[in-house]
Design a protein around this motif. Sequence first.
Motif, short mmCIF file in Angstrom:
data_model
loop_
_atom_site.label_atom_id
_atom_site.label_comp_id
_atom_site.label_asym_id
_atom_site.label_seq_id
_atom_site.Cartn_x
_atom_site.Cartn_y
_atom_site.Cartn_z
N GLU A 284 101.03 10.67 34.35
CA GLU A 284 99.61 11.00 34.40
C GLU A 284 98.77 9.77 34.08
O GLU A 284 98.62 9.38 32.92
CB GLU A 284 99.32 12.13 33.39
CG GLU A 284 97.89 12.59 33.36
CD GLU A 284 97.35 12.99 34.72
OE1 GLU A 284 97.78 14.03 35.24
OE2 GLU A 284 96.51 12.25 35.27
N SER B 51 96.71 18.55 21.30
CA SER B 51 95.29 18.28 21.03
C SER B 51 94.50 19.58 21.03
O SER B 51 93.56 19.76 21.80
CB SER B 51 94.73 17.29 22.06
OG SER B 51 94.89 17.79 23.37
N ASN C 19 98.51 7.80 24.94
CA ASN C 19 99.83 7.23 25.29
C ASN C 19 100.52 6.63 24.06
O ASN C 19 101.71 6.83 23.84
CB ASN C 19 99.67 6.12 26.34
CG ASN C 19 99.60 6.63 27.77
OD1 ASN C 19 99.57 5.86 28.70
ND2 ASN C 19 99.55 7.93 27.97
C1 LIG Z 1 101.15 15.40 35.62
C2 LIG Z 1 101.53 14.88 34.26
C3 LIG Z 1 102.54 13.93 34.16
C4 LIG Z 1 102.91 13.44 32.92
N1 LIG Z 1 103.89 12.49 32.85
C5 LIG Z 1 104.27 12.00 31.65
C6 LIG Z 1 105.30 11.04 31.59
O1 LIG Z 1 105.88 10.63 32.60
N2 LIG Z 1 105.65 10.59 30.35
C7 LIG Z 1 105.03 11.02 29.21
O2 LIG Z 1 105.39 10.56 28.11
N3 LIG Z 1 104.04 11.93 29.26
C8 LIG Z 1 103.64 12.43 30.44
N4 LIG Z 1 102.63 13.36 30.49
C9 LIG Z 1 102.01 13.84 29.25
C10 LIG Z 1 100.68 13.15 28.84
O3 LIG Z 1 100.03 12.54 29.92
C11 LIG Z 1 100.94 12.14 27.73
O4 LIG Z 1 101.40 12.81 26.58
C12 LIG Z 1 99.70 11.33 27.34
O5 LIG Z 1 100.11 10.28 26.48
C13 LIG Z 1 98.62 12.13 26.65
O6 LIG Z 1 97.44 11.36 26.61
P1 LIG Z 1 96.01 12.08 26.50
O7 LIG Z 1 94.95 11.04 26.45
O8 LIG Z 1 95.86 13.09 27.55
O9 LIG Z 1 96.16 12.77 25.08
P2 LIG Z 1 95.83 14.30 24.56
O10 LIG Z 1 96.53 15.25 25.43
O11 LIG Z 1 94.33 14.40 24.52
O12 LIG Z 1 96.43 14.22 23.14
C14 LIG Z 1 97.81 14.18 22.93
C15 LIG Z 1 98.09 14.08 21.42
O13 LIG Z 1 97.67 12.81 20.93
C16 LIG Z 1 96.64 12.96 19.95
N5 LIG Z 1 95.71 11.85 20.22
C17 LIG Z 1 95.15 11.51 21.40
N6 LIG Z 1 94.45 10.37 21.26
C18 LIG Z 1 94.57 10.00 19.96
C19 LIG Z 1 94.08 8.91 19.20
N7 LIG Z 1 93.32 7.95 19.73
N8 LIG Z 1 94.38 8.86 17.87
C20 LIG Z 1 95.15 9.82 17.30
N9 LIG Z 1 95.65 10.87 17.99
C21 LIG Z 1 95.35 10.95 19.30
C22 LIG Z 1 96.09 14.35 20.13
O14 LIG Z 1 95.57 14.86 18.92
C23 LIG Z 1 97.32 15.11 20.60
O15 LIG Z 1 98.10 15.49 19.50
C24 LIG Z 1 102.25 13.90 31.73
C25 LIG Z 1 101.23 14.85 31.84
C26 LIG Z 1 100.88 15.34 33.08
C27 LIG Z 1 99.77 16.36 33.16
#
Ligand SMILES: Cc1cc2nc3c(=O)[nH]c(=O)nc-3n(C[C@H](O)[C@H](O)[C@H](O)COP(=O)(O)OP(=O)(O)OC[C@H]3O[C@@H](n4cnc5c(N)ncnc54)[C@H](O)[C@@H]3O)c2cc1C
Length: 472
Positions: free
Chosen positions: A142, A87, A150
């Motif tokens: 997270e 992102s 997600n």
């Molecule tokens: C401590 C920690 C633990 C984690 N554990 C896991 C885990 O166990 N499993 C796992 O899979 N991930 C994990 N993650 C990674 C992360 O939380 C996931 O990838 C989560 O799905 C990202 O969601 P976000 O809202 O933060 O998206 P962002 O980081 O804001 O975006 C992620 C991507 O999705 C796109 N995006 C976001 N929302 C939309 C939307 N509505 N429409 C189109 N594109 C969109 C963005 O452009 C970007 O490319 C972890 C992260 C942390 C910091």
Amino acid sequence: MPYPYRKLDAAGIEAIKSLTSPERVKAGPDILPEYCHDEMPEYGVFPPDLYVEAENTGEVSAVMRYGYDHNIPVVVRGAGTGLAGGSTCKYGGIMLSLMRMNRIFPVDRKNQTITCGPGALLLDVQAAAAAEGLFYPPDPGEKTATIGGNVITNAGGMKAVRYGLTRDFVRCMEAVLPDGSIVNFSSNVVKNTTGYDVKDLVIGSEGTLCILTQVTLKLLPAPKCTCTLVMPFPDLEACADMVPKVLDLPFTPTAIEFVERELLEIVERTLNKPFPVPGGGAVLIVMYDASSPGELEAACDAACDAALESGALDCMIADTPERIASVWEVRGAILEGMKADSVSQEECDVVVPRSAIAEYVKAAKRIALSHGIRVEPCGHAGDGNIHTEMLRDSGMSDEEWKTATHASLTELYDLSKRLGGQLSGEHGIGNGRLEFLEPFLGGRMIRLYKSIKLAFDERLVLNPGKIVEYHA
Ligand SMILES: Cc1cc2nc3c(=O)[nH]c(=O)nc-3n(C[C@H](O)[C@H](O)[C@H](O)COP(=O)(O)OP(=O)(O)OC[C@H]3O[C@@H](n4cnc5c(N)ncnc54)[C@H](O)[C@@H]3O)c2cc1C
């Protein structure tokens, strides 16, 4: 090809303000530094030209349409917890936050589904389902990530062993395409063979094909009881060897995670969170859900017996909410602990067949150590998704770190491929793993990916430079 993109000028900024609201638009120095990167600044720090908070699908469509008409990139932002450098505004342009679109509709009991906006937080969706006695099983680490993030990254998490991935719980969605059109992928039906399954194609597309603006998720009846077992083993290899034995028992575990003692101690030391089980070089954490106490007891007994027969030093049963929380809180804090204990991190998120977990873990340690890197393989052992975390110590120069991590990653991806694995199990490609994708998949596959990208986004205005890259 549309390169170079147009730069947003003052008239463009005014236009976006009129399509949304001036208070929700920030430019230049008013944009917070956190919006220049996600949880992995190592994968790129890119300032957006404009930061916009959308409140509804109409605004998302209007901003996207503006980007499409004026050749200005648009990147969607959820909570920014991604671990792939996804992102970020690699080519400048508009960062479109959907955090305000966080409405959660009442649970639909007849369909056993819940519908929400993309900005709803995972923890709030889980809580809304639980309040109705139902259960939204996907459980990535997270909990403050958005549900839109997600879905669009197909997040996995601890409970994938038993319940599957986010993908398995998406009934249907509303989305905005790169030209601004609003579409629906499927509807609230249990099955669907009405043409191509576009819904499943866009799940996991990391915001490169469309913008998710509403989603309906499947729910399950909540399990009646749950418990967590902690099995300390002499070392990580012994832990890894235990994984297929747990899977071979006649009870399906909900989660199987492994962590080395060194990593637990880092969390204890840096975050002051004590782990309840002492001893052992590494621990296997196994969770079971069940529909009755008898079923739960049988599963726990079988797993403990198998572990002790296989050399576990102990088998602690955590069956109260407090004990269970004390285990999972430490597991959940690993990333934070590693950040506190190192100058920077690199992460390899490979997934290998379950039969190859032990072989991967043993070889991965050897590889990273041969390049002088501290490495901590941990994570979702039950589905072969081994987060091979590399930590940079303060003595390493930028050049040494870059060279060593690059060499380690190259070997680790080769190893995963040789073992029949994949390059990323759940964190995705984004910008951070882009350079490794073509060597892993081959040119023909990348051409197919590019055709898919162009079919959705022929002007390459939505999250350009992620998963696939085009050069001017
Ligand atoms: C401590 C920690 C633990 C984690 N554990 C896991 C885990 O166990 N499993 C796992 O899979 N991930 C994990 N993650 C990674 C992360 O939380 C996931 O990838 C989560 O799905 C990202 O969601 P976000 O809202 O933060 O998206 P962002 O980081 O804001 O975006 C992620 C991507 O999705 C796109 N995006 C976001 N929302 C939309 C939307 N509505 N429409 C189109 N594109 C969109 C963005 O452009 C970007 O490319 C972890 C992260 C942390 C910091």
